[in-house]
Scaffold this motif. Structure first.
Motif, short mmCIF file in Angstrom:
data_model
loop_
_atom_site.label_atom_id
_atom_site.label_comp_id
_atom_site.label_asym_id
_atom_site.label_seq_id
_atom_site.Cartn_x
_atom_site.Cartn_y
_atom_site.Cartn_z
N UNK A 119 0.92 -1.30 -0.03
CA UNK A 119 0.01 0.09 0.16
C UNK A 119 0.91 1.44 0.09
N UNK A 120 2.13 0.98 -0.27
CA UNK A 120 3.04 2.45 -0.23
C UNK A 120 3.43 2.74 -1.77
N UNK A 121 2.46 3.59 -2.13
CA UNK A 121 2.69 4.09 -3.88
C UNK A 121 3.80 4.87 -3.86
N UNK A 122 4.89 4.42 -4.74
CA UNK A 122 5.82 5.33 -5.16
C UNK A 122 5.52 5.68 -6.68
N UNK A 123 5.16 6.87 -6.81
CA UNK A 123 4.78 7.28 -8.27
C UNK A 123 6.05 7.88 -8.94
N UNK A 124 6.08 8.07 -10.30
CA UNK A 124 7.21 8.49 -10.92
C UNK A 124 8.00 9.82 -10.42
N UNK A 125 7.14 10.70 -9.89
CA UNK A 125 7.55 12.06 -9.41
C UNK A 125 8.34 11.68 -8.08
N UNK A 126 7.84 10.80 -7.22
CA UNK A 126 8.68 10.38 -6.27
C UNK A 126 9.95 9.88 -6.77
N UNK A 127 10.11 8.95 -7.57
CA UNK A 127 11.16 8.14 -8.14
C UNK A 127 12.25 9.29 -8.78
N UNK A 128 11.68 10.19 -9.48
CA UNK A 128 12.31 11.31 -10.01
C UNK A 128 12.91 12.11 -8.93
N UNK A 129 12.44 12.41 -7.89
CA UNK A 129 12.71 13.24 -6.76
C UNK A 129 13.87 12.61 -6.10
N UNK A 130 13.66 11.17 -5.83
CA UNK A 130 14.81 10.25 -4.99
C UNK A 130 15.99 10.41 -6.29
N UNK A 131 15.94 10.07 -7.20
CA UNK A 131 17.14 10.13 -8.26
C UNK A 131 17.90 11.62 -8.20
N UNK A 132 17.10 12.61 -8.17
CA UNK A 132 17.59 13.90 -8.13
C UNK A 132 18.50 14.22 -6.68
N UNK A 133 17.73 13.91 -5.62
CA UNK A 133 18.54 13.96 -4.38
C UNK A 133 19.92 13.04 -4.55
N UNK A 134 19.82 11.87 -4.91
CA UNK A 134 21.01 11.10 -5.17
C UNK A 134 22.08 11.81 -5.80
N UNK A 135 21.76 12.20 -7.00
CA UNK A 135 22.93 12.74 -7.81
C UNK A 135 23.45 13.83 -7.00
N UNK A 136 22.66 14.74 -6.36
CA UNK A 136 23.11 15.93 -5.74
C UNK A 136 24.02 15.42 -4.29
N UNK A 137 23.69 14.31 -3.79
CA UNK A 137 24.44 13.81 -2.77
C UNK A 137 25.70 13.23 -3.17
N UNK A 138 25.80 12.56 -4.36
CA UNK A 138 26.98 11.71 -4.98
C UNK A 138 27.93 12.85 -5.58
N UNK A 139 27.40 13.92 -5.86
CA UNK A 139 28.11 15.03 -6.56
C UNK A 139 29.01 15.92 -5.61
N UNK A 140 28.74 15.86 -4.57
CA UNK A 140 29.38 16.46 -3.34
C UNK A 140 30.74 15.80 -3.09
N UNK A 141 31.96 16.64 -3.16
CA UNK A 141 33.26 16.05 -3.03
C UNK A 141 33.45 15.33 -1.55
N UNK A 142 34.42 14.54 -1.70
CA UNK A 142 34.97 13.93 -0.23
C UNK A 142 35.43 14.67 0.66
N UNK A 143 35.30 14.42 1.71
CA UNK A 143 35.90 15.46 2.87
C UNK A 143 37.08 15.76 2.57
N UNK A 144 37.65 16.83 3.15
CA UNK A 144 39.17 17.48 2.77
C UNK A 144 40.11 16.30 3.32
N UNK A 145 40.98 16.00 2.38
CA UNK A 145 42.13 15.04 2.36
C UNK A 145 43.41 15.83 3.22
N UNK A 146 43.17 15.99 4.25
CA UNK A 146 44.69 16.83 5.10
C UNK A 146 45.55 16.02 5.26
N UNK A 147 45.09 14.62 5.54
CA UNK A 147 46.39 13.72 6.19
C UNK A 147 47.06 13.26 4.93
#
Length: 219
Positions: A119-147
């Motif tokens: 009964x948990x409907x995942x429509x195409x708009x929700x799927x698109x939003x999840x994909x967009x947020x995932x791309x934004x998350x993965x686009x962020x660079x890794x933490x500073x590599x000071x060591x």
């Protein structure tokens, strides 16, 4: 001019790679298969495992992902109720949809099916939003590599090849996003530091060679 082909998926079974290339052939999508040997692994154990990387154009990533998802329709309808995803909570199943790049097409489609049956409907708009947020998350660079930057400078000033490698890796390393876009792994400052480490390593190494040469000549 040959377009740039980027690794879409890697397999250690040629049959799985062939299944994907058959789908690509069917839809006239340009690809190549790159075979490589995994002769060494982190456990320091040698083996004869082969790895097969299927490469396609970045602009085809989204289309091929959709084709793979659609190809699983029949299989997910025949899966037994003892399959491990049926024990997942709704939140865990949504997590699969949110991080589709970490899961196979079969599990992704089955997660959607199970959610719908609950009964948990995942429509195409929700799927698109999840994909967009995932791309934004993965686009962020890794933490500073000071060591690694500190270690890189130490090896660079010591004239070691390792310093050049660390500098080159920090300044050039990239990752491929699920939509086929390539972005740098590290932030601007880390990449600038990496370039400096690389050039200092090359300079110090060259000077050490010249010094040794003249030392031998004047001996």
């Amino acid at each position: 001019m040959q377009p740039e082909l980027i690794t879409f998926k890697k397999f250690d079974d040629i049959a799985l790679a062939n299944a994907l290339t058959e789908l690509l052939d069917e839809h006239h999508i340009l690809y190549e298969v790159e075979e490589s040997a995994q002769a060494f692994n982190p456990t320091f154990a040698y083996n004869n495992t082969r790895e097969y990387a299927v490469k396609i154009e970045g602009e085809d990533f989204t289309r091929v992902t959709e084709l793979l998802n659609n190809s699983e329709t029949e299989d997910i309808n025949n899966v037994g109720k003892d399959y491990y995803l049926f024990d997942f909570t709704d939140q865990e199943l949504v997590e699969i949809l949110a991080k589709a790049d970490e899961w196979g097409s079969f599990d992704y489609q089955l997660a959607r099916k199970i959610l719908k049956e609950r009964g948990v409907e995942i429509n195409e708009q929700i799927v698109a939003d999840l994909k967009t947020r995932r791309i934004e998350e993965l686009t962020n660079p890794a933490p500073p590599q000071n060591s690694w930057i500190i270690v890189g400078y130490i090896f660079a000033l010591a004239g070691g090849v390792l310093g050049a490698f660390i500098g080159w890796y920090l300044s050039t390393s990239k990752k491929t996003l699920p939509n086929g876009t390539r972005v740098y792994d590290y932030n601007d400052n880390d990449r600038k530091q990496g370039k400096r480490i690389f050039y200092i390593s090359i300079l110090v190494f060259a000077l050490s060679i010249v010094y040794k040469f003249y030392s031998v000549e004047n001996y």
